[in-house]
Design an enzyme around this catalytic site. Sequence first.
Site, short mmCIF file in Angstrom:
data_model
loop_
_atom_site.label_atom_id
_atom_site.label_comp_id
_atom_site.label_asym_id
_atom_site.label_seq_id
_atom_site.Cartn_x
_atom_site.Cartn_y
_atom_site.Cartn_z
N HIS D 99 0.91 -1.04 0.01
CA HIS D 99 0.05 0.03 -0.12
C HIS D 99 1.04 1.29 0.09
O HIS D 99 1.86 1.19 0.77
CB HIS D 99 -0.89 0.03 1.22
N ASP D 102 2.15 2.12 3.48
CA ASP D 102 3.02 1.37 4.37
C ASP D 102 4.39 1.56 3.75
O ASP D 102 5.24 1.35 4.59
CB ASP D 102 2.45 0.03 4.45
#
Lengths: 434, 434, 434, 434
Positions: D99, D102
């Site tokens: 993502h 992250d």
Amino acid sequence: MSYFDCDKIQYEGPTSKNPLAFKHYNPEELVDGKSMKEHLRFAAPYWHVMRNELGDPFGGGTAVMPWDDGSNSTENAVKRVDVFFEFLEKIGIDYYCWHDRDIAPELGDLAASNKALDTVVAKLKEKQAETGVKLLWGTACLFSHPRYAQGAATSPDASVYAYAAAQVKKALECTKELDGLGYTFWGGREGYATLLNTDMKRELDHLGAFLHMAVDHAKKIGFDGPFYIEPKPREPSTHQYDSDAAACLNFLREYGLMDHFKLNIETNHATLAGHTMEHELTVSANAGMLGSIDANRGDTLIGWDTDQFPTDIYGTTQVMLVVLGMGGFTTGGLNFDAKRRRESHDPIDLMHAHVGGMDTFARGLKIASAIRADGRLAEFVKERYSSFDSELGKKVEAGQCSFEDLEKIALANGEPTLASGRQEMLENLINEFI
Amino acid sequence: MSYFDCDKIQYEGPTSKNPLAFKHYNPEELVDGKSMKEHLRFAAPYWHVMRNELGDPFGGGTAVMPWDDGSNSTENAVKRVDVFFEFLEKIGIDYYCWHDRDIAPELGDLAASNKALDTVVAKLKEKQAETGVKLLWGTACLFSHPRYAQGAATSPDASVYAYAAAQVKKALECTKELDGLGYTFWGGREGYATLLNTDMKRELDHLGAFLHMAVDHAKKIGFDGPFYIEPKPREPSTHQYDSDAAACLNFLREYGLMDHFKLNIETNHATLAGHTMEHELTVSANAGMLGSIDANRGDTLIGWDTDQFPTDIYGTTQVMLVVLGMGGFTTGGLNFDAKRRRESHDPIDLMHAHVGGMDTFARGLKIASAIRADGRLAEFVKERYSSFDSELGKKVEAGQCSFEDLEKIALANGEPTLASGRQEMLENLINEFI
Amino acid sequence: MSYFDCDKIQYEGPTSKNPLAFKHYNPEELVDGKSMKEHLRFAAPYWHVMRNELGDPFGGGTAVMPWDDGSNSTENAVKRVDVFFEFLEKIGIDYYCWHDRDIAPELGDLAASNKALDTVVAKLKEKQAETGVKLLWGTACLFSHPRYAQGAATSPDASVYAYAAAQVKKALECTKELDGLGYTFWGGREGYATLLNTDMKRELDHLGAFLHMAVDHAKKIGFDGPFYIEPKPREPSTHQYDSDAAACLNFLREYGLMDHFKLNIETNHATLAGHTMEHELTVSANAGMLGSIDANRGDTLIGWDTDQFPTDIYGTTQVMLVVLGMGGFTTGGLNFDAKRRRESHDPIDLMHAHVGGMDTFARGLKIASAIRADGRLAEFVKERYSSFDSELGKKVEAGQCSFEDLEKIALANGEPTLASGRQEMLENLINEFI
Amino acid sequence: MSYFDCDKIQYEGPTSKNPLAFKHYNPEELVDGKSMKEHLRFAAPYWHVMRNELGDPFGGGTAVMPWDDGSNSTENAVKRVDVFFEFLEKIGIDYYCWHDRDIAPELGDLAASNKALDTVVAKLKEKQAETGVKLLWGTACLFSHPRYAQGAATSPDASVYAYAAAQVKKALECTKELDGLGYTFWGGREGYATLLNTDMKRELDHLGAFLHMAVDHAKKIGFDGPFYIEPKPREPSTHQYDSDAAACLNFLREYGLMDHFKLNIETNHATLAGHTMEHELTVSANAGMLGSIDANRGDTLIGWDTDQFPTDIYGTTQVMLVVLGMGGFTTGGLNFDAKRRRESHDPIDLMHAHVGGMDTFARGLKIASAIRADGRLAEFVKERYSSFDSELGKKVEAGQCSFEDLEKIALANGEPTLASGRQEMLENLINEFI
Ligand SMILES: [Co+2]
Ligand SMILES: [Co+2]
Ligand SMILES: [Co+2]
Ligand SMILES: [Co+2]
Ligand SMILES: [Co+2]
Ligand SMILES: [Co+2]
Ligand SMILES: [Co+2]
Ligand SMILES: [Co+2]
């Protein structure tokens, strides 16, 4: 005449491709110095093998039963006994279990039903003697007849309560007559459909009194096998009083019945209660109350008792780890309380199903034994609690410690440092043996 | 300064359209000769009101908390007390509950944390004196800190066990200092993630010892309120030892703790355990063990603890039927262990939420009282068991009956005839009062 | 002769204490300018009213049916029609539904069964004419007979497929003969027990072909009512293809059947699928596919279809909000696909059960109407999305926006500020009307 | 510097007792003529490996992350990349997923966050080039930040919608920059907390528009990998629109998106939806829509996403049967969307966990391959449907049959006779290969 289109099932070893051979269950093979057969003590349930027509709430029975004339007669019941013993002989199972009403018909009145039961019991006794097969446990069916729709030992109606008592009395006597090793209560209707019409306290008091009468009667007739309670959380009732092992133990403690009862734990009932089978077994074994096992398997995505045959090697390994851990069965065993799927309607499907269940448990036994011999799992657990093997730990475990003692230590110590629980490593370890 | 953008919530009656008024909860109104306020004994939980940032496993907090400087300081903690008491005053709630770590910060070491706790407790004591608000119960948070990841009183690590003991000792002393009416254990980490690494027996022995130490310490410091255990089946652990009321009772019986404990039953925990709230309440009340209630509501299609506000009138009616049936609360009350949805991030949403919960319980109280006054429900139940009011019934209930006695009756009687359970009629009856 | 020990059920208003009177359902009373009766279009299912013996997987039927001689004869079937119409007349229900096999017996061969069906249909036609009662929908029972154990339109066996087709053909013709307003498919056996033996793709292709044949045959015989599919996730099968509204819509879209089908949504099936009833209704209504409703209620703590009577006012309110929201039923209605509990065995329990269901829906209708008239709920929702009533929103909704357009806005704007979702306030708002 | 206290994990074969060795996964070993590595295409998720602190709703993080300075800085983010690639190298995994949030920090405004992302993406690109590791798919985190509390592409707030669009635009561009093979949507907040405040139709229209913009933007920037939707039924929302494979397919069909999307199926999401993993895979594969797999495992007794590592050989066998059956992955792979238990806090636990997952899939691959080579399972299924290989079957499958044709056959035939479904035999057959 033969109804199962196969010879006696033989052990052919893991490379066999014969679906009707054991690939792992070799009855006389020794595991930890005891034969597989003695470890596993397989039992077949009369109800599923002989009487389950494979209907469900949305459709009628599909099972092909060429031996059954479809009548409710005692003759038909007696004829079934021979078929059942043919089954036991071919599959190689030495124990069995029954409800009074699946071995013999319910007739017009209690006296007539009792008489029919005596006739079938005599036949069963004869076949037991002939074959060496033993009765693992008997039980009375207190859930099928409409009279029990609102409970048996917890019925609001005293006449129903009396009828249930009479039925258990007789079933107990028949169990004794057949040298049964135990007697089981499954409270199919002992619970409630709605609390709105229910006096739970009064019902449980009645149940407590009922079980005490069973204990007294057993003593009177010289039946000394244990009683078992089989927990199940719901179905058919909305709530059943014996919902899980803890609920049963709580009840037995409250009513002073711990000395006379043990638990009969069923896999599918464990998962319906939201617990794993190994949880329910461990709770029971820790209390010294694990008596016997109804060996099947559920589908945890399905909300009712599917009673499927045990075919998951992980599951049977967990079961056998607990059983070996408590030193094996004494009076109990592995009763296949399992039925074929409704689509598996042929008599030979009974053979496939039991071959699978027995092989899966044989593998579970061998794997559990190997895990224990390897020792790494037990060692990890022992080590994990080793800080309690200290002086302090001993003091705590002896009930000689106070909060003040412990506060002193906590204030003196720095922040505790935990060791990893290593769940993933241990799961991998189990897979080494699968 | 005011943080809740509203005046003190007033009772305006059922026709009010003011969302921030009570439509049913009229604190001094008498129901069965006792004020609604005394019946219901509402409590607010410090954690959800003051500390819940409304995060979830997939996202951070959303709650708007203009009073909070975001620091872990004792000053910030003391400041929160004023805000909390503003909340209590505006909503009209007279009791509250706390965990040690939500009223005061966890600091670098235990001594420092204890000191911070003393400071906040002094402030709370002052506010209690000023307002008349009372502490329903205190508790220690033994689940948030990583040291408790593998359990507190059931940790495999003796240092963690000691730390937990020290924390409970202090929390108990603070509860005593604030004249708390009870002390609660919720075993958030008392359970296991996997049985593979767990010695369940040893863990439960440690827990039993721990609770006995708590009982001893309470005696020593003169705390005489009851201890409560709050059952919950899973979450955060895979299995929690206090899984439901029966599991707790079984444990308390086994470890000789029945005289010192009662249960604190939470609605959402009941349903997560597969039981209705009224079931758990009835099991507890029948054992004389229903102490207090965590009044919230779950979503039975969701598999975790949503701790929603109680807004279902059926649910609160069932709760109040049990509470009135046991003669009302003694030390316990209705603690709103409930949180706003993550989307309801405004302080004023706390007001909406509690207004709804209090009104829903007020309706439950009035409806339960009306059902009891009407008498048809109780009468139906009494009548349903009336066959046990006979000589035979009395003999059974006195434990003086045998299977032989009952068999005689069963053989003599014809087939029992059951009366309908009338579930649908009784459900309609309840609707007459909703 | 009368089999239901009561007079025609009358409306007596909310203060009545007569359990066999309507307290809320006043058929001719206008709500929003339409009679309650026209709004609600109650239907009774022949199967539960006339044929449900109240057995369950653990016990036989308990229902007292003095009108039934227990035979499988056509005479018995014809006799039941009179009893059913007595029931309809006394309860005041104007629509009904049937499966072919609950109105007429399955006989030795298909031709004989068809003939029996014709006889009963003639009788039903006569009674319809006499009373004005209408057939809401007909359907074929493709799940009870063992031939369908492995599926009907998804059977692996082409002969079974042909049999199912013949049965649907006939049921469709009978529905037409009785001026039925719709025809329903509930795929009780259209699914699988295990994927191991299943070719899912081939089975669904066969089902698609089957439904196209039904559409063609309807056209041929001039039946122009809609077909309904009734979703259900499991039971009796392990997985049923029509598991929920979305699965049905996906199937209908894939096989080009959207123009000929609508959905018949059942409350208990919704919750078994893990959805709320209002979810399933909204999904269906949004697709323009909400046809009819099986009005019952489940127990979300129980994993099978309990088909209880709807007695929860919150539930019926939610249903009627969706129904009013889509402008009311056209061909569909509220079919009570509900059965009494097994303990409620008296014929009069049928009356209690339906009185409760009808009153609960009458309240749901009135409450939903009041919520709509009040307007605050709808206004809140409208306001909540008002930022999409802007130019930008319109562009998005017209499919004329790009990520680049939106990125420009996001970079220019500061951090968005959300308004609270106010779930608790809205739940309280609903309670104002309950 | 090394953060994982082990050497590169080696294949040591089934007899190894080294917990940090592969016993089954031998990357270059050929199975059916293709290397295990190419079959399995393992990917590691950046979020669980690098960013998961192992907190849960009841407690903070426990994970030991010596490489992380705890700051939200871009420098810290860049440093993590090296650690992640050390992990990949040691474990021997060639693909990964991320993502946006992250890999890089969310900073004060969107422009700043985008800049940070560019910095990390440059570093990732460098490491990819250096090691040959590939990006299986990228995705934007549209669920953690409070702005998305009420939805992203289904937010009621147009500013949030724009922000989400901008974030996906950027994430898509970064995926393209890193030669990502696909792009995934998991709609963590695309659903509702309550229908009371929700306009489901409008929200889904917005979602449809959003996905069309993604398709358009992909075209514009030359990204030609597929988009994936990952179904999940609930959590964090009460209901999520992408609840299961069928719901996703229904949505994609309705909004004309079938050509641009495939599904990314996760085991734990399948079971939370009440389906088996093999069901969801089969539904997707049958529609030609199975793109990639999130390889983990749930606990079906637990009601939330536990995302455990796959260690069940039955499960991986079922997955690989479907994957081999569709001819293997094209753009997708097996992404371990799995996290260690909260108690497994050491970096080395990451190694144990992945070793177990990879070995379990290696066994699943070999077993599935053997089952296919053996042929008995496929043969049974083929034979089971053989009656549809007839003339009649062909006519049905070609859509050329009518109910009249089939009725003729049904009337002419006698009662169909079913062959047993042999579920138990087939379950035993699978066990031959385990
Ligand atoms: Co059993
Ligand atoms: Co069972
Ligand atoms: Co609580
Ligand atoms: Co809770
Ligand atoms: Co239905
Ligand atoms: Co149903
Ligand atoms: Co995933
Ligand atoms: Co997941």
